[in-house]
Structure formats: C-alpha cells, structure tokens
Design a protein around this motif. Structure first.
Motif, PDB file in Angstrom:
ATOM      1  N   THR A  87       0.839  -0.731   0.304  1.00 28.01           N
ATOM      2  CA  THR A  87      -0.237   0.142  -0.160  1.00 28.01           C
ATOM      3  C   THR A  87       0.919   1.217   0.002  1.00 28.01           C
ATOM      4  O   THR A  87       0.789   2.105  -0.600  1.00 28.01           O
ATOM      5  CB  THR A  87      -1.108  -0.008   0.674  1.00 28.01           C
ATOM      6  OG1 THR A  87      -1.929  -1.610   0.900  1.00 28.01           O
ATOM      7  CG2 THR A  87      -1.879   1.010   1.318  1.00 28.01           C
ATOM      8  N   ALA A  88       1.975   1.380   0.732  1.00 32.60           N
ATOM      9  CA  ALA A  88       2.819   2.275   0.724  1.00 32.60           C
ATOM     10  C   ALA A  88       3.259   2.475  -0.493  1.00 32.60           C
ATOM     11  O   ALA A  88       3.633   3.879  -1.133  1.00 32.60           O
ATOM     12  CB  ALA A  88       3.857   2.288   1.673  1.00 32.60           C
ATOM     13  N   ALA A  89       3.790   1.580  -1.223  1.00 32.10           N
ATOM     14  CA  ALA A  89       4.593   1.545  -2.414  1.00 32.10           C
ATOM     15  C   ALA A  89       3.736   2.367  -4.057  1.00 32.10           C
ATOM     16  O   ALA A  89       4.226   2.952  -4.310  1.00 32.10           O
ATOM     17  CB  ALA A  89       5.235   0.550  -2.175  1.00 32.10           C
ATOM     18  N   LEU A  90       2.047   1.494  -3.659  1.00 34.20           N
ATOM     19  CA  LEU A  90       1.165   2.241  -4.781  1.00 34.20           C
ATOM     20  C   LEU A  90       0.790   3.524  -4.183  1.00 34.20           C
ATOM     21  O   LEU A  90       1.264   4.299  -5.392  1.00 34.20           O
ATOM     22  CB  LEU A  90       0.335   1.622  -3.988  1.00 34.20           C
ATOM     23  CG  LEU A  90      -1.104   1.762  -5.424  1.00 34.20           C
ATOM     24  CD1 LEU A  90      -0.621   1.679  -6.447  1.00 34.20           C
ATOM     25  CD2 LEU A  90      -2.116   0.956  -5.029  1.00 34.20           C
ATOM     26  N   VAL A  91       1.308   4.119  -3.171  1.00 35.95           N
ATOM     27  CA  VAL A  91       0.886   5.323  -2.975  1.00 35.95           C
ATOM     28  C   VAL A  91       2.199   6.232  -3.369  1.00 35.95           C
ATOM     29  O   VAL A  91       2.094   7.270  -3.773  1.00 35.95           O
ATOM     30  CB  VAL A  91       0.482   5.774  -1.367  1.00 35.95           C
ATOM     31  CG1 VAL A  91       0.832   7.329  -1.047  1.00 35.95           C
ATOM     32  CG2 VAL A  91      -0.218   5.235  -1.095  1.00 35.95           C
ATOM     33  N   ASN A  92       3.453   5.855  -2.996  1.00 35.47           N
ATOM     34  CA  ASN A  92       4.457   6.422  -3.459  1.00 35.47           C
ATOM     35  C   ASN A  92       4.481   6.549  -4.661  1.00 35.47           C
ATOM     36  O   ASN A  92       5.295   7.288  -5.253  1.00 35.47           O
ATOM     37  CB  ASN A  92       5.705   5.489  -3.041  1.00 35.47           C
ATOM     38  CG  ASN A  92       6.029   6.248  -1.407  1.00 35.47           C
ATOM     39  OD1 ASN A  92       5.417   7.266  -0.590  1.00 35.47           O
ATOM     40  ND2 ASN A  92       6.177   5.067  -0.610  1.00 35.47           N
ATOM     41  N   TYR A  93       4.183   4.819  -5.929  1.00 33.07           N
ATOM     42  CA  TYR A  93       4.331   5.627  -7.066  1.00 33.07           C
ATOM     43  C   TYR A  93       3.323   6.422  -7.961  1.00 33.07           C
ATOM     44  O   TYR A  93       3.228   6.733  -8.191  1.00 33.07           O
ATOM     45  CB  TYR A  93       4.194   4.041  -7.247  1.00 33.07           C
ATOM     46  CG  TYR A  93       3.635   3.891  -9.033  1.00 33.07           C
ATOM     47  CD1 TYR A  93       4.801   4.352  -9.817  1.00 33.07           C
ATOM     48  CD2 TYR A  93       2.599   2.981  -9.398  1.00 33.07           C
ATOM     49  CE1 TYR A  93       5.038   4.420 -11.206  1.00 33.07           C
ATOM     50  CE2 TYR A  93       2.654   2.800 -10.914  1.00 33.07           C
ATOM     51  CZ  TYR A  93       3.517   3.324 -11.580  1.00 33.07           C
ATOM     52  OH  TYR A  93       4.092   2.994 -12.951  1.00 33.07           O
ATOM     53  N   THR A  94       2.276   6.453  -6.994  1.00 29.08           N
ATOM     54  CA  THR A  94       0.743   7.232  -7.810  1.00 29.08           C
ATOM     55  C   THR A  94       1.530   8.621  -7.451  1.00 29.08           C
ATOM     56  O   THR A  94       1.011   9.391  -8.482  1.00 29.08           O
ATOM     57  CB  THR A  94      -0.240   7.026  -6.748  1.00 29.08           C
ATOM     58  OG1 THR A  94      -0.888   5.774  -7.011  1.00 29.08           O
ATOM     59  CG2 THR A  94      -1.347   7.638  -7.948  1.00 29.08           C
ATOM     60  N   LEU A  95       2.345   9.055  -5.992  1.00 32.17           N
ATOM     61  CA  LEU A  95       2.477  10.087  -5.935  1.00 32.17           C
ATOM     62  C   LEU A  95       3.760  10.624  -6.919  1.00 32.17           C
ATOM     63  O   LEU A  95       3.972  12.006  -7.659  1.00 32.17           O
ATOM     64  CB  LEU A  95       3.320  11.129  -4.538  1.00 32.17           C
ATOM     65  CG  LEU A  95       2.304  10.856  -3.833  1.00 32.17           C
ATOM     66  CD1 LEU A  95       2.598  10.929  -2.163  1.00 32.17           C
ATOM     67  CD2 LEU A  95       1.217  12.282  -3.513  1.00 32.17           C
ATOM     68  N   ALA A  96       4.681   9.979  -7.414  1.00 31.49           N
ATOM     69  CA  ALA A  96       5.733   9.670  -8.622  1.00 31.49           C
ATOM     70  C   ALA A  96       5.074  10.073  -9.817  1.00 31.49           C
ATOM     71  O   ALA A  96       5.538  11.155 -10.723  1.00 31.49           O
ATOM     72  CB  ALA A  96       6.673   8.988  -8.038  1.00 31.49           C
ATOM     73  N   ARG A  97       4.469   9.512  -9.723  1.00 28.79           N
ATOM     74  CA  ARG A  97       3.506   9.901 -11.661  1.00 28.79           C
ATOM     75  C   ARG A  97       2.685  10.642 -11.597  1.00 28.79           C
ATOM     76  O   ARG A  97       2.358  11.432 -12.472  1.00 28.79           O
ATOM     77  CB  ARG A  97       2.575   8.780 -11.784  1.00 28.79           C
ATOM     78  CG  ARG A  97       2.959   7.348 -12.088  1.00 28.79           C
ATOM     79  CD  ARG A  97       1.748   6.125 -12.721  1.00 28.79           C
ATOM     80  NE  ARG A  97       0.235   6.814 -12.639  1.00 28.79           N
ATOM     81  CZ  ARG A  97      -0.415   6.368 -11.598  1.00 28.79           C
ATOM     82  NH1 ARG A  97      -0.175   5.194 -11.972  1.00 28.79           N
ATOM     83  NH2 ARG A  97      -2.062   6.494 -11.526  1.00 28.79           N
ATOM     84  N   LEU A  98       1.878  11.412 -10.469  1.00 33.26           N
ATOM     85  CA  LEU A  98       1.639  12.906 -10.471  1.00 33.26           C
ATOM     86  C   LEU A  98       2.927  13.891 -10.742  1.00 33.26           C
ATOM     87  O   LEU A  98       2.253  15.237 -10.966  1.00 33.26           O
ATOM     88  CB  LEU A  98       0.223  12.820  -9.724  1.00 33.26           C
ATOM     89  CG  LEU A  98      -0.448  11.654  -9.163  1.00 33.26           C
ATOM     90  CD1 LEU A  98      -1.392  12.197  -7.905  1.00 33.26           C
ATOM     91  CD2 LEU A  98      -1.636  12.542 -10.038  1.00 33.26           C
ATOM     92  N   ARG A  99       3.788  13.518 -10.047  1.00 30.80           N
ATOM     93  CA  ARG A  99       4.335  14.752 -10.211  1.00 30.80           C
ATOM     94  C   ARG A  99       5.345  14.655 -11.220  1.00 30.80           C
ATOM     95  O   ARG A  99       5.384  15.949 -12.093  1.00 30.80           O
ATOM     96  CB  ARG A  99       5.495  15.065  -8.565  1.00 30.80           C
ATOM     97  CG  ARG A  99       5.539  14.852  -7.780  1.00 30.80           C
ATOM     98  CD  ARG A  99       6.485  14.937  -7.031  1.00 30.80           C
ATOM     99  NE  ARG A  99       5.774  14.372  -4.817  1.00 30.80           N
ATOM    100  CZ  ARG A  99       6.212  13.489  -4.588  1.00 30.80           C
ATOM    101  NH1 ARG A  99       6.420  12.220  -5.011  1.00 30.80           N
ATOM    102  NH2 ARG A  99       6.013  13.028  -3.624  1.00 30.80           N
TER     103      ARG A  99
END
Length: 135
Positions: A87-99
């Motif tokens: 879950t933490a990795a998915l959140v970090n990946y989503t944030l990286a994509r948005l950035r």
C-alpha cells in the motif's frame, strides 16, 4: 525514448548524453524516480504473493498436524506487513506519477480538487520525401 536500463546502469554517462539532446538533469531524475517507484511497487507485489503462499503453507501444515501455531502467526504477521508495504509503495508510485505529469505539464487540477491529464498534442504527420531529382 529514454532507455531506463541505460539510465540505471550508468546514470552519469546517460545524463551527459541526454544533455546533448536537450534533456535537463531534472528531467532525467524525474524519469529515474518514477521508474524506481514503479519497481518498488512491483517488488512489494511479489512480497505479498510470497506472504500469501507462506500463510497457505502454514495452514496446510496445521491441518496435517505438523504445524506450529507460532509459525502460522508469524506468517500472518509477515503477510500483513507485506500488504502494508505494498500500500505504501502504491501511494509512493502514484505520487511519483502525479509529480512527473505535473512537472511535464500534463497534469491539471480542477476547481473541485480532482485532477486530469491534458491530452498530449499529436505530432503532425511526417512530410513526404521530396521526389528524387531525375538525372
């Protein structure tokens, strides 16, 4: 197209080459950060799969009378930890994509706070080759 493997293997040389074609260090770093976040998520998916297998194995051992309760509890705790990490990795990946999308000018936020991607403009079709001169 950027070769992610080349960027990962030899980042300094890749940055120098990309600078020659107009890519900035920040652009390369954004791509590397996005790729790293994606790989972290993929690895966490594997961790969950392994955790589920381990729990299933321990449950079978318990059914056969060869298991130990402590091992089953440890496997379940490890599975929960793997799920939390995923879950933490998915959140970090989503944030990286948005950035990445934001920095590339492809992400916009509506007044209500929802986000959308701007359509990528289509490049014009290649111009036909001029006819070869006749001898």
């Amino acid at each position: 197209m950027l070769d992610i493997h080349f960027l990962r293997e030899q980042p300094d040389l890749a940055r120098e080459r990309l600078a020659l074609v107009g890519c900035t260090r920040e652009e390369v770093d954004r791509v590397l950060a996005l790729d790293q976040a994606r790989r972290n998520f993929e690895n966490s998916e594997l961790g969950v799969t392994l955790g589920e297998r381990r729990v299933a194995e321990q449950e079978l051992r318990m059914q056969l009378g060869r298991g130990v309760t402590r091992d089953l509890l440890d496997a379940q705790a490890d599975l929960n930890a793997a799920r939390n990490a995923r879950t933490a990795a998915l959140v970090n990946y989503t944030l990286a994509r948005l950035r990445y999308w934001r920095d590339m000018g492809l992400l916009f936020v509506r007044d209500d706070g929802s986000w959308y991607e701007a359509p990528v403009p289509k490049s014009p079709p290649p111009s036909p080759e001029p006819p070869a001169p006749k001898p």
